[in-house]
Structures are given as structure tokens and as C-alpha cells.
Design a protein around this motif. Structure first.
Motif, PDB file in Angstrom:
ATOM      1  N   ARG A  97     -15.839  -8.692   4.788  1.00  0.00           N
ATOM      2  CA  ARG A  97     -16.381  -9.395   5.956  1.00  0.00           C
ATOM      3  C   ARG A  97     -15.273 -10.032   6.773  1.00  0.00           C
ATOM      4  O   ARG A  97     -15.222  -9.913   7.983  1.00  0.00           O
ATOM      5  CB  ARG A  97     -17.358 -10.489   5.491  1.00  0.00           C
ATOM      6  N   GLU A  98     -14.345 -10.656   6.070  1.00  0.00           N
ATOM      7  CA  GLU A  98     -13.313 -11.421   6.766  1.00  0.00           C
ATOM      8  C   GLU A  98     -12.434 -10.535   7.642  1.00  0.00           C
ATOM      9  O   GLU A  98     -12.049 -10.903   8.735  1.00  0.00           O
ATOM     10  CB  GLU A  98     -12.447 -12.168   5.744  1.00  0.00           C
ATOM     11  N   PHE A  99     -12.124  -9.328   7.136  1.00  0.00           N
ATOM     12  CA  PHE A  99     -11.161  -8.504   7.868  1.00  0.00           C
ATOM     13  C   PHE A  99     -11.771  -7.218   8.434  1.00  0.00           C
ATOM     14  O   PHE A  99     -11.062  -6.359   8.934  1.00  0.00           O
ATOM     15  CB  PHE A  99      -9.985  -8.137   6.947  1.00  0.00           C
ATOM     16  N   GLY A 100     -13.085  -7.095   8.331  1.00  0.00           N
ATOM     17  CA  GLY A 100     -13.720  -5.896   8.877  1.00  0.00           C
ATOM     18  C   GLY A 100     -13.399  -4.639   8.096  1.00  0.00           C
ATOM     19  O   GLY A 100     -13.198  -3.566   8.672  1.00  0.00           O
ATOM     20  N   LEU A 101     -13.283  -4.753   6.774  1.00  0.00           N
ATOM     21  CA  LEU A 101     -12.962  -3.598   5.934  1.00  0.00           C
ATOM     22  C   LEU A 101     -14.204  -3.193   5.154  1.00  0.00           C
ATOM     23  O   LEU A 101     -14.350  -3.546   3.993  1.00  0.00           O
ATOM     24  CB  LEU A 101     -11.854  -3.961   4.951  1.00  0.00           C
ATOM     25  N   GLU A 102     -15.100  -2.463   5.790  1.00  0.00           N
ATOM     26  CA  GLU A 102     -16.347  -2.123   5.118  1.00  0.00           C
ATOM     27  C   GLU A 102     -16.127  -1.048   4.057  1.00  0.00           C
ATOM     28  O   GLU A 102     -15.558   0.001   4.335  1.00  0.00           O
ATOM     29  CB  GLU A 102     -17.376  -1.610   6.142  1.00  0.00           C
ATOM     30  N   VAL A 103     -16.557  -1.332   2.833  1.00  0.00           N
ATOM     31  CA  VAL A 103     -16.559  -0.289   1.804  1.00  0.00           C
ATOM     32  C   VAL A 103     -17.517  -0.719   0.697  1.00  0.00           C
ATOM     33  O   VAL A 103     -17.617  -1.904   0.379  1.00  0.00           O
ATOM     34  CB  VAL A 103     -15.137  -0.005   1.271  1.00  0.00           C
ATOM     35  N   ASP A 104     -18.255   0.232   0.164  1.00  0.00           N
ATOM     36  CA  ASP A 104     -19.247  -0.058  -0.872  1.00  0.00           C
ATOM     37  C   ASP A 104     -18.541  -0.276  -2.202  1.00  0.00           C
ATOM     38  O   ASP A 104     -17.855   0.619  -2.695  1.00  0.00           O
ATOM     39  CB  ASP A 104     -20.215   1.132  -0.957  1.00  0.00           C
ATOM     40  N   PRO A 105     -18.690  -1.445  -2.831  1.00  0.00           N
ATOM     41  CA  PRO A 105     -17.940  -1.730  -4.068  1.00  0.00           C
ATOM     42  C   PRO A 105     -18.354  -0.859  -5.247  1.00  0.00           C
ATOM     43  O   PRO A 105     -17.621  -0.772  -6.225  1.00  0.00           O
ATOM     44  CB  PRO A 105     -18.279  -3.193  -4.375  1.00  0.00           C
ATOM     45  N   ASP A 106     -19.508  -0.195  -5.179  1.00  0.00           N
ATOM     46  CA  ASP A 106     -20.019   0.481  -6.366  1.00  0.00           C
ATOM     47  C   ASP A 106     -19.760   1.985  -6.421  1.00  0.00           C
ATOM     48  O   ASP A 106     -20.009   2.616  -7.439  1.00  0.00           O
ATOM     49  CB  ASP A 106     -21.524   0.222  -6.498  1.00  0.00           C
ATOM     50  N   VAL A 107     -19.259   2.576  -5.341  1.00  0.00           N
ATOM     51  CA  VAL A 107     -19.010   4.020  -5.406  1.00  0.00           C
ATOM     52  C   VAL A 107     -17.679   4.272  -6.108  1.00  0.00           C
ATOM     53  O   VAL A 107     -16.791   3.411  -6.122  1.00  0.00           O
ATOM     54  CB  VAL A 107     -18.975   4.662  -4.003  1.00  0.00           C
ATOM     55  N   THR A 108     -17.557   5.447  -6.712  1.00  0.00           N
ATOM     56  CA  THR A 108     -16.279   5.768  -7.354  1.00  0.00           C
ATOM     57  C   THR A 108     -15.268   6.160  -6.287  1.00  0.00           C
ATOM     58  O   THR A 108     -15.614   6.744  -5.259  1.00  0.00           O
ATOM     59  CB  THR A 108     -16.416   6.926  -8.347  1.00  0.00           C
ATOM     60  N   VAL A 109     -14.020   5.835  -6.562  1.00  0.00           N
ATOM     61  CA  VAL A 109     -12.965   6.047  -5.571  1.00  0.00           C
ATOM     62  C   VAL A 109     -12.810   7.517  -5.222  1.00  0.00           C
ATOM     63  O   VAL A 109     -12.590   7.887  -4.076  1.00  0.00           O
ATOM     64  CB  VAL A 109     -11.645   5.440  -6.098  1.00  0.00           C
ATOM     65  N   GLU A 110     -12.969   8.406  -6.232  1.00  0.00           N
ATOM     66  CA  GLU A 110     -12.713   9.822  -5.950  1.00  0.00           C
ATOM     67  C   GLU A 110     -13.712  10.408  -4.961  1.00  0.00           C
ATOM     68  O   GLU A 110     -13.434  11.428  -4.340  1.00  0.00           O
ATOM     69  CB  GLU A 110     -12.719  10.642  -7.246  1.00  0.00           C
ATOM     70  N   VAL A 116       0.875  -1.172   0.000  1.00  0.00           N
ATOM     71  CA  VAL A 116       0.000   0.000   0.000  1.00  0.00           C
ATOM     72  C   VAL A 116       0.909   1.218   0.000  1.00  0.00           C
ATOM     73  O   VAL A 116       1.600   1.499   0.977  1.00  0.00           O
ATOM     74  CB  VAL A 116      -0.931   0.004   1.226  1.00  0.00           C
ATOM     75  N   HIS A 117       0.932   1.908  -1.134  1.00  0.00           N
ATOM     76  CA  HIS A 117       1.847   3.038  -1.278  1.00  0.00           C
ATOM     77  C   HIS A 117       1.326   4.239  -0.498  1.00  0.00           C
ATOM     78  O   HIS A 117       0.136   4.376  -0.258  1.00  0.00           O
ATOM     79  CB  HIS A 117       1.993   3.420  -2.756  1.00  0.00           C
ATOM     80  N   GLN A 118       2.257   5.125  -0.192  1.00  0.00           N
ATOM     81  CA  GLN A 118       1.888   6.360   0.484  1.00  0.00           C
ATOM     82  C   GLN A 118       0.947   7.165  -0.410  1.00  0.00           C
ATOM     83  O   GLN A 118      -0.022   7.750   0.034  1.00  0.00           O
ATOM     84  CB  GLN A 118       3.165   7.133   0.763  1.00  0.00           C
ATOM     85  N   HIS A 119       1.278   7.208  -1.702  1.00  0.00           N
ATOM     86  CA  HIS A 119       0.389   7.853  -2.660  1.00  0.00           C
ATOM     87  C   HIS A 119      -0.356   6.735  -3.370  1.00  0.00           C
ATOM     88  O   HIS A 119       0.253   5.890  -4.003  1.00  0.00           O
ATOM     89  CB  HIS A 119       1.196   8.685  -3.657  1.00  0.00           C
ATOM     90  N   PHE A 120      -1.666   6.748  -3.239  1.00  0.00           N
ATOM     91  CA  PHE A 120      -2.444   5.597  -3.689  1.00  0.00           C
ATOM     92  C   PHE A 120      -2.355   5.405  -5.190  1.00  0.00           C
ATOM     93  O   PHE A 120      -2.307   6.345  -5.955  1.00  0.00           O
ATOM     94  CB  PHE A 120      -3.910   5.762  -3.276  1.00  0.00           C
ATOM     95  N   MET A 121      -2.358   4.147  -5.579  1.00  0.00           N
ATOM     96  CA  MET A 121      -2.293   3.796  -6.996  1.00  0.00           C
ATOM     97  C   MET A 121      -3.697   3.386  -7.451  1.00  0.00           C
ATOM     98  O   MET A 121      -3.938   2.228  -7.780  1.00  0.00           O
ATOM     99  CB  MET A 121      -1.305   2.643  -7.211  1.00  0.00           C
ATOM    100  N   LEU A 122      -4.619   4.329  -7.398  1.00  0.00           N
ATOM    101  CA  LEU A 122      -6.004   4.022  -7.753  1.00  0.00           C
ATOM    102  C   LEU A 122      -6.441   4.919  -8.907  1.00  0.00           C
ATOM    103  O   LEU A 122      -5.917   6.010  -9.074  1.00  0.00           O
ATOM    104  CB  LEU A 122      -6.923   4.281  -6.553  1.00  0.00           C
ATOM    105  N   VAL A 123      -7.390   4.426  -9.677  1.00  0.00           N
ATOM    106  CA  VAL A 123      -7.963   5.250 -10.750  1.00  0.00           C
ATOM    107  C   VAL A 123      -9.159   5.989 -10.160  1.00  0.00           C
ATOM    108  O   VAL A 123     -10.164   5.362  -9.830  1.00  0.00           O
ATOM    109  CB  VAL A 123      -8.409   4.384 -11.943  1.00  0.00           C
ATOM    110  N   PRO A 124      -9.077   7.293 -10.001  1.00  0.00           N
ATOM    111  CA  PRO A 124     -10.105   8.022  -9.242  1.00  0.00           C
ATOM    112  C   PRO A 124     -11.511   7.871  -9.797  1.00  0.00           C
ATOM    113  O   PRO A 124     -12.470   7.820  -9.040  1.00  0.00           O
ATOM    114  CB  PRO A 124      -9.652   9.487  -9.341  1.00  0.00           C
ATOM    115  N   VAL A 125     -11.644   7.785 -11.152  1.00  0.00           N
ATOM    116  CA  VAL A 125     -13.000   7.773 -11.711  1.00  0.00           C
ATOM    117  C   VAL A 125     -13.582   6.368 -11.819  1.00  0.00           C
ATOM    118  O   VAL A 125     -14.719   6.207 -12.222  1.00  0.00           O
ATOM    119  CB  VAL A 125     -13.032   8.439 -13.110  1.00  0.00           C
TER     120      VAL A 125
END
Lengths: 503, 413
Positions: free
Chosen positions: A125-138, A82-91
Motif C-alpha cells: 500500500r505504502e509504495f504502490g507495489l501490488e502483489v498477492d502474498p499467497d501465490v507461489t513466486v514461480e 535487488v540482484h539481476q538474477h533474483f534470489m527467490l525460492v520459486p516454489v
């Protein structure tokens, strides 16, 4: 997974970033790599993640030597980063980001979103990392974006997670949540290599702490070691940072902001009614966790960001929403936070960089024609008096070390006629010698009677350098205290709570 | 010996000049391969090469003869034909024929230098001016209009004609510059499409009353009066087309050297091009810088257009700067070849002009299509743009940082 590094050495030219590093991470362990900025932590992690190749030494996974030629190799071996600056596509949506590069498909190469969503839910569920899969990252706050990065790594079945300064961008609450997640991950047998230079959180969450300094392992200690011990190991001396300065003799206010409101690129009021006065002959240090509006406050003062309401005064003149040119000419020196982005042109010569914001000023130019001799003479003088190590003033700035690049910027800003100096993270990434140098110069500016505002996320620096310490949290100043205030109380202000004694 | 050693070291250190020269060599190799693959005589010789003794030697000879003849005719057609030249020296006659190749190369290089410098200035500012051709067209139209419709003594008329050319180009540069500065429109799209606007505007002018040659239905302009022409350097009687445009090109080169290397505004251009964030933090007005850069670039492109008309044809028709004559497009590649620097651009223009002019001669002499010259030009630019490849092929040592620096800043900004 048991990870072992043996004698890892990595050199960049004459600089040895990693010098025979040995390190063992046991399964189910949170192993912290502690060190100052520039100690070689990130280089080591990049070697481990296959982004850089070590010059010497080997990497063993579960006792077996492996060769990691690229990050794909590392991922296949069960290493996630997990980089300090995230490697995600915002849109892209969370689900799309998580499966990126390893997309599950149905027939005819159609993306299988249903499976992607299900995979995310099961990891959540396994690790308690709740996040909605359908929202955009930005649209997600930083803390949740980081969570997406972790899910992404886990989705590739990582057994060892590298977290590179994960709390630097988080609020304290988000940081606490992250610590809980780290614990739940190690409870299932995964290992974590956690990089930080923040003593408190390191002691709080780690099982083992390895301290590195100047590319070498200084020692491996249990988390019961005291903060003072750790700090001494990190910086190599008993008291981490002493700035030799006399008591301030402040006079009239020179740099003032009044009820300042500034919005960030997303339209949020990240500076939310800040008032602060910096007087001639004093250093005000602005403390706070990164991302609480300090960057935007400085951008507003220097004319780089629009002021929504309120005002900025420099030497009694209203410079609110003036152009950077007018503000520079009014006598504001600025050492920017990201020096390579905002402070310098790496491909240009040292001499040109020394006149970067005064190219039209006499004697550097007359009637629109540059006086290259004057530019050169100026450079020779500055290089000499600021002890910049460079082969020549004509050498491109990129050929200098980070510390010497910063010296060039400091030299440029301090050699102009100044009213006030604003310095953001002035010593980030510098070696100890350069840090002392920059600190001495900042104190000299103060002693010459100028107003100085320092922004730093290093509490040590803030406490050592400031004549007054202002603490910023979520866009507001939560308190202005004396530097003799205890670190615990300043720490409380940084999290938005009011310490009992600060009345 | 030490001197040879020094030269060798310079070669191996891969300076931009070395890279450019080696790219030329590689471009010629690519051209040779194409000649070999497309000339039936060579292919037939190789087909029979392994049937009898001596045949491989024959095939090699045929290959060298053909490729040699092609390249020889490029050189003799663009620089000098030694036997012809020797004939002139010894007999004192036929000087026109001897000097025509060089004269043609220079004639073609004149507008190319000016247009390429125009493009190079925007590249140095981190901007792409793909519209130099359209700006040159506007310059040509404006110049012809002032030359044919205004009556003045020559001392005023010629300068005014050239100024009109600059003004036409400035209009063409102002449109993308202002659109980018105030609306964020991407200059690549705007300038690229603007070329069409300029071409059809020219066609409209050529078919409309004041500019069109009277009693004509074709798209052709009136002819510029003598006082507005850039006269042949050696007089009309010499038969050599090289003209006083060469003075304009030299002046533009000197101006560009001053602008980019010595002027404050050029320094701001370069800072903006190299790092727009630092430019802004240093108090450089990004909007003003980009508009100024586009105005200067457009103005020079317009000057290139008017210099071409005033120096050669003295009128324009619907083919003016169209198709392969579009110097504004060639200018983009020449600028890259010259690393966007005035002196590099002058050398690049001379090389491209020589290939262009020599290519026609090659087609006339050997039947190999003129387009081969374009292929060589393109190959050279590709090799210049990929110094790492050149370095690998010639086993050069480490590249100097400046050699691998991408010639222009990103598209996105």
C-alpha cells in the motif's frame, strides 16, 4: 540515508575492477551508475553490499565510516539489493519469500503467516507495489518477481536500494512500472542506486548519473546530458562502435527458419511463428529486449530446444529437430550466449576446449584414440592466429580472462568448415579491444561468403554490425530494417509498435 | 641447496600428491589418538604421570611403545617384517613367511584396483556408481556359473569365465544407466538399492540347483575347476596367494589410462562430467554417454568380482563381498582418494589393501581391534576430501586450483 564511497579499490589478480571510486548518494535521490558491461559496476555494488571486501577505500553511511563484512551487515545498515538474477525460492509463496531469514514467529516457533501477509500488504500500500502474498513466486511474471525482491528489501527496512540492471529482463511496460515505483520510493526519502547501461532509461529516471569505465569514475553529470555525451563517456570515444566493413554482397539464403514455433520450459510459445532468412555473405542482426524469444530461437536453430512446428534449413537441408551433433556437422558455428555454461569447460585446458565439439574429427582422433599431438598443434596455431593471451595451451580455461575465453570459443567455431555462424551476445562482458577483435572476425566470416546471424541486446552492436536488422518482440519479428534506420524507430519496433516510416 | 629449496616449494604448493600424503599422516595421527584413548596401559601411565619425578617420561615411553607396536605390526603384517626377511636372506629358508605380507596386500589390492577404476570412470562422467559392489557380486556369480557348469579347455575356459564376470557386471550397470537415461531415475538411489538385489539374487543362486554344491543345505557354490582359476603367481607350492589376477588389474589400469586420457569417448565422459551443458551444446549425446559410462563401469566391477573368486577362494558362499569384505564400497573411497585417476587409484588401492591386511596382523599382535584400520582409512578420505583443512594444518601456501576442485560433480545433475 546519505551514502558515500571514498577511494574504493578492488583488484582481482592483475585486473583492477575498481580504481579509487568516489561516489555520493544523497537521501531521496535516484543515482545512476552507468557503464558498459565489464566496467566494474557489479563489483562496486558487491563491495557496497558486503559481498566483496574492498582492498582500499571506505564506505560512509550518514557520514560515519562502516565496515560491511557480509551482506547481513549491509542489510542491518539499511542497504537493500535487488540482484539481476533474483534470489527467490520459486516454489515458495510471495509471503514466505519475503520473510525468509527473518521469519516472524508466534509461540513454539510457529511461523506467523498472518503477520507476514499484513507486512506485505502494508508495504504494498505504502509504495504502490501490488502483489498477492499467497501465490507461489514461480507462477508470477518476471516483472512481479522483481517486485517481490523490492518488497523483500523494503521489508528489511532498507533506506538505500541497489537495483542491478533491473530493466534487462523487463518488457517496456514493466520497465515503465518500475520507474514509477522508483519515484514513489524516493518520494518517501529512500535513496536508490540504479545500475544500467541503457542510456535512454538512465536519462529518463535519474537525478544524477555517474559514468564509470574500466573501473574508474569518468564523471558525474546531470540527466540533461545528451545520449551522445553519455555514450562517449561510457566507451571513451566519440562514436561508440564503428565496425569497419564494406557493403554486403549477399547471395543465396543459407540459414532459414520458416514459421517457427518454440515453447519455453513453462510451455509458453516464446517463438511464435518466426520466419527469417540469412543469406550467404550477409550479417543479419537480431535486436530486441532480452527475453523476447531470441534465446529460444537460437536454441531451436542449434538443436538444443525442441521445435514445435515450422522448420529450420541449413544450406538447403532440413535440420529441424536434428541433434546438436548433426547440426554442428552440417556446418553451423555457434557462439553461445552464456559462454561459460554452454561454450566451454573451464576446468579443461585451452587445447581441449579448442576441440570441444570436434573431438572425433581427423586429425584430432583416429579409431577412437585421440591424437594429443594434433590437438596441441591445433591449439598452438589457434592461440597464435587468434591472439589468445594464455600462459600455455595446457592451462585450464578458467585461468584466462573473459575476453580470452571468448576468443578461444570464437577460434574454435571459426576454424571449422562452416555454412553459417550464429553468435549470441558475442561481445557481452568483453573489453573494448576484444570487442573490436570479435567484430572483425565476424565480418571476416561474412566476407568469406558465410551467412551470419548475430543476436544482441546491445543496440549499438546491432546497428554497427548488421547488414540487415531484424527486431524481435514477444516471440515475433516485428520488422526487418536497414541499419541506417534511426535508433528511435528500431526502439519502437523493440516495443512492438510500428514506426510511421516503416510502412 | 637449490634442490632442497625446490622440494620445499613443491611441498608448499600443495599438489594433489602432497595433499594425499599429508592426509595419510593425519589419518595415522587420528589412529594414534584413538589408540591412546582406548588403551588402559597408556591411560594408567598418564594418570600417574604427575605424581613423581620421571613419571611423565615413563608415560611418554608407554605411549610411544604402544602406538609404535600397533603401527609396526601394520607395516610388518602388510609389507615386510625386516628380521624375518633378513633371516630368509641369510639362511635361504622361510621365504613364504617373509613374502606373505606383501603377497596378501597385493592379493587384496587386485580386485580393489579394478573396482575402484570402475567407480572412478563414472565419477569422471559426473555420475555416482554406488552399486559397484552389487555389480561385482553379479560378476562373481556369473563367473562361477560359467566356470562350474561349462566344460571347455583352459585356453577358452578361463577367458570365458572372466568375460562372464564382465557380462554379469554389465547387466548390473545397464539397469541404473538405462533407467537414468530413459526415465531420469537418480542413479544413486537405483545403484544403492541394487546392491541388495544383487546380494539376494546371489543367495537365491547359491541355494538353487545348478550352482549350489551338491548334497549341501548351506548357501555355497561348487568349486571352480583348476582350468578356470587365476593360478598363484609363484605356483601352488609357494604358499603365496598373490595370483595372475595382477595381470588383469594391470591390463585394466592400462585400459583406463587409455580410456580417460587418450580416447575420444573418455574425452566425452570428462566433458560431460565437468560441464553437462557445454557437452550438450558441443553435440555430445548425453544419454549415450551416461549409458556407456555405466556399462563400462559395471563391466569392470563385474570383472573385479570374478577376479577375486578366481584368484582366491574359487567358490562363493553367502558372505561373498558382504559386510567389511564389500570391496565395491571400499572402491568408492579409494577412487576419491586417487582423484578418480587410474594411477592415483593404484596407489590408493595399495594403501587401503595394506591397511586392511596389516590391521588383521595388528589385532593378532597387540589386541587393538582390526577396525582401527578402517578408522584410519576413513580419516584419510575425509582429509583428502577437505584439502583446505589439510592446507591450514600444514600451513601450505595457496592451493592449486586442481587440488581444491571437488572430486566429483554434483548430485543433482
Amino acid at each position: 540515508m546519505r551514502l558515500e564511497l571514498r577511494g574504493i579499490t578492488k583488484k582481482f589478480g592483475s585486473l583492477t575492477a575498481n580504481d579509487r571510486i568516489d561516489l555520493v548518494v544523497e537521501p531521496g535521490q535516484i543515482h545512476c551508475l552507468l557503464g558498459e558491461n565489464g566496467a566494474g559496476k557489479s563489483t562496486l555494488m558487491n563491495v557496497l553490499f558486503g559481498l566483496l571486501q574492498a582492498d582500499e577505500g571506505e564506505i560512509l553511511i550518514d557520514g560515519e565510516p562502516v565496515r560491511l563484512a557480509n551482506s547481513g551487515d549491509a542489510v542491518r545498515r539499511g542497504i537493500g539489493m535487488v540482484h539481476q538474477h533474483f534470489m527467490l525460492v520459486p516454489v515458495f509463496s510471495v509471503a514466505e519469500n519475503v520473510v525468509l531469514g527473518f521469519e516472524p514467529t508466534r509461540s513454539l516457533d510457529r511461523l506467523d503467516y498472518a503477520r507476514a501477509r499484513e507486512d506485505i500488504r502494508s508495504v504494498s500500500r505504502e509504495f504502490g507495489l501490488e502483489v498477492d502474498p499467497d501465490v507461489t513466486v514461480e507462477s508470477l511474471p518476471i516483472g512481479l518477481q522483481q517486485r517481490v525482491e523490492i518488497i523483500k528489501a523494503l521489508g528489511h527496512d532498507a533506506q538505500l536500494l541497489i537495483l542491478d540492471e533491473p530493466t534487462a529482463v523487463l518488457t517496456p511496460q514493466e520497465a515503465d512500472a518500475l520507474m514509477a515505483i522508483m519515484r514513489s520510493l524516493t518520494a518517501t526519502g529512500k535513496s536508490i542506486l540504479f545500475i544500467s547501461h541503457k542510456l535512454k532509461e538512465v536519462r529518463h529516471v535519474s537525478d544524477v548519473i555517474t559514468v564509470i569505465r574500466a573501473g574508474r569514475v569518468i564523471g558525474t553529470v546531470p540527466p540533461t546530458a545528451s545520449e551522445n555525451e553519455l555514450a562517449a563517456m561510457m566507451v571513451g570515444r566519440e562514436v561508440s562502435l564503428v565496425v569497419d566493413k564494406t557493403a554486403a554482397a549477399p547471395r543465396e539464403p543459407v540459414l532459414e527458419v520458416r514459421d517457427l514455433v518454440v515453447r519455453d520450459d513453462r510451455g509458453l510459445a516464446v517463438v511464435d511463428g518466426v520466419s527469417l532468412a540469412v543469406r550467404a555473405g550477409e550479417i543479419v542482426a537480431l535486436a530486441g529486449v532480452q527475453g523476447n524469444g531470441q534465446t529460444e530461437l537460437v536454441e531451436a536453430i542449434t538443436g538444443l530446444r525442441h521445435v514445435e512446428s515450422g522448420s529450420v534449413l541449413l544450406g538447403g537441408r532440413d535440420v529441424t529437430n536434428r541433434s546438436p551433433r548433426e547440426i554442428l556437422d552440417a556446418g553451423l558455428g555457434h557462439i553461445p550466449e552464456d559462454r561459460q555454461r554452454d561454450g566451454a569447460v573451464l576446468s579443461m585446458s585451452v587445447a581441449d576446449n579448442l576441440v570441444l565439439n570436434t573431438p572425433r574429427r581427423a586429425p584430432f582422433a583416429r579409431h577412437g584414440t585421440r591424437n594429443l599431438r594434433a590437438v596441441r598443434d591445433n591449439a598452438e596455431t589457434q592461440v597464435e592466429s587468434f591472439d589468445v593471451r594464455t600462459s600455455s595451451v595446457d592451462a585450464p580455461l578458467s585461468s584466462l580472462s573473459g575476453g580470452n575465453q571468448q576468443k578461444v570459443i570464437v577460434a574454435r567455431e571459426l576454424s571449422r568448415p562452416l555454412e553459417a555462424l550464429v553468435a549470441s551476445q558475442p561481445t557481452r562482458g568483453l573489453d573494448v579491444g576484444s570487442i573490436e577483435y570479435v567484430h572483425r572476425e565476424i565480418v571476416r566470416v561474412r566476407d568469406e561468403g558465410h551467412a551470419v546471424l548475430i543476436v544482441s541486446s546491445e543496440l549499438d552492436e546491432v546497428m554497427a554490425l548488421g547488414d540487415r536488422v531484424a527486431v524481435m518482440f514477444q516471440g515475433r519479428i516485428t520488422g526487418v530494417v536497414d541499419p541506417s534506420t534511426s535508433r528511435e524507430d528500431v526502439g519502437l519496433l523493440m516495443t512492438g509498435s510500428t514506426p510511421a516510416e516503416s510502412r | 641447496m637449490a634442490r632442497v629449496r625446490g622440494l620445499w616449494d613443491r611441498y608448499r604448493s600443495a599438489s594433489p600428491v602432497t595433499i594425499a600424503l599429508l592426509a595419510l599422516v593425519l589419518g595415522l595421527v587420528v589412529g594414534a589418538v584413538i589408540i591412546i584413548a582406548t588403551t588402559p596401559e597408556i591411560l594408567n601411565a598418564w594418570r600417574g604421570a604427575f605424581h613423581s619425578w620421571g613419571a611423565p617420561g615413563h608415560a611418554l615411553k608407554v605411549t610411544f611403545d604402544n602406538v609404535g607396536a600397533a603401527y609396526r605390526s601394520i607395516v610388518t603384517g602388510s609389507i615386510v617384517d625386516p628380521p624375518q626377511f633378513w633371516h630368509s636372506v641369510t639362511t635361504g629358508r622361510g621365504w613364504t613367511a617373509s613374502l606373505t605380507p606383501l603377497s596378501e596386500t597385493l592379493t587384496y589390492a587386485i580386485p580393489l584396483v579394478i573396482a575402484s577404476i570402475a567407480v572412478g570412470i563414472t565419477f569422471q562422467t559426473g555420475l555416482f556408481n554406488i552399486g559397484a559392489n552389487g555389480q561385482a557380486i553379479l560378476g562373481g556369480v556369473a563367473g562361477v556359473a560359467v566356470a562350474t557348469l561349462v566344460h571347455l579347455p583352459m585356453v577358452l575356459h578361463l577367458p570365458l569365465t572372466l568375460l562372464a564376470g564382465i557380462a554379469g557386471g554389465v547387466v548390473g550397470g545397464a539397469i541404473p544407466g538405462l533407467l537414468k537415461a530413459y526415465t531420469g531415475a537418480h542413479e544413486v538411489i537405483v545403484t544403492l538399492m541394487f546392491n541388495y538385489v544383487a546380494s539376494y539374487f546371489m543367495l537365491f543362486c547359491l541355494l538353487s540347483t545348478p550352482l549350489q554344491l551338491p548334497n549341501q543345505t548351506n548357501a555355497i557354490s561348487r568349486t571352480m575347476p583348476g582350468g578356470t582359476q587365476l593360478a598363484p603367481l609363484f605356483g601352488t607350492a609357494s604358499g603365496l596367494r598373490v595370483n595372475y589376477g595382477i595381470v588383469v588389474a594391470l591390463a585394466v589400469t592400462v585400459f583406463a589410462i587409455w580410456l580417460l586420457d587418450r580416447s575420444s569417448i573418455g574425452f566425452e565422459f570428462r566433458v560431460t562430467g565437468a560441464n553437462p551443458h557445454a557437452a550438450r551444446a558441443s553435440g555430445i549425446n548425453a544419454r549415450r554417454t551416461l549409458v556407456t559410462s555405466f556399462l563400462i563401469s559395471g563391466g569392470l566391477a563385474g570383472l573385479a568380482g570374478v577376479t577375486w573368486v578366481a584368484g582366491t577362494t574359487h567358490y562363493i558362499d553367502q558372505n561373498f563381498l558382504q559386510g567389511s569384505a564389500g570391496i565395491g564400497f571400499t572402491a568408492i573411497t579409494v577412487s576419491l582418494l586417487g582423484r578418480n585417476r587410474p594411477i592415483g587409484i593404484v596407489w590408493g588401492s595399495l594403501l587401503f589393501a595394506a591397511l586392511e591386511v596389516g590391521g588383521s596382523n595388528m589385532q593378532a599382535n597387540t589386541g587393538i581391534p582390526y577396525d582401527l584400520a578402517t578408522v584410519i582409512q576413513s580419516a584419510i578420505v575425509i582429509f583428502v576430501a577437505t584439502p583446505v583443512l589439510v592446507k591450514e594444518i600444514f600451513r601450505l601456501r595457496t592451493l592449486r586450483a586442481e587440488s581444491i576442485k571437488v572430486a566429483t560433480a554434483g548430485w543433482g545433475s
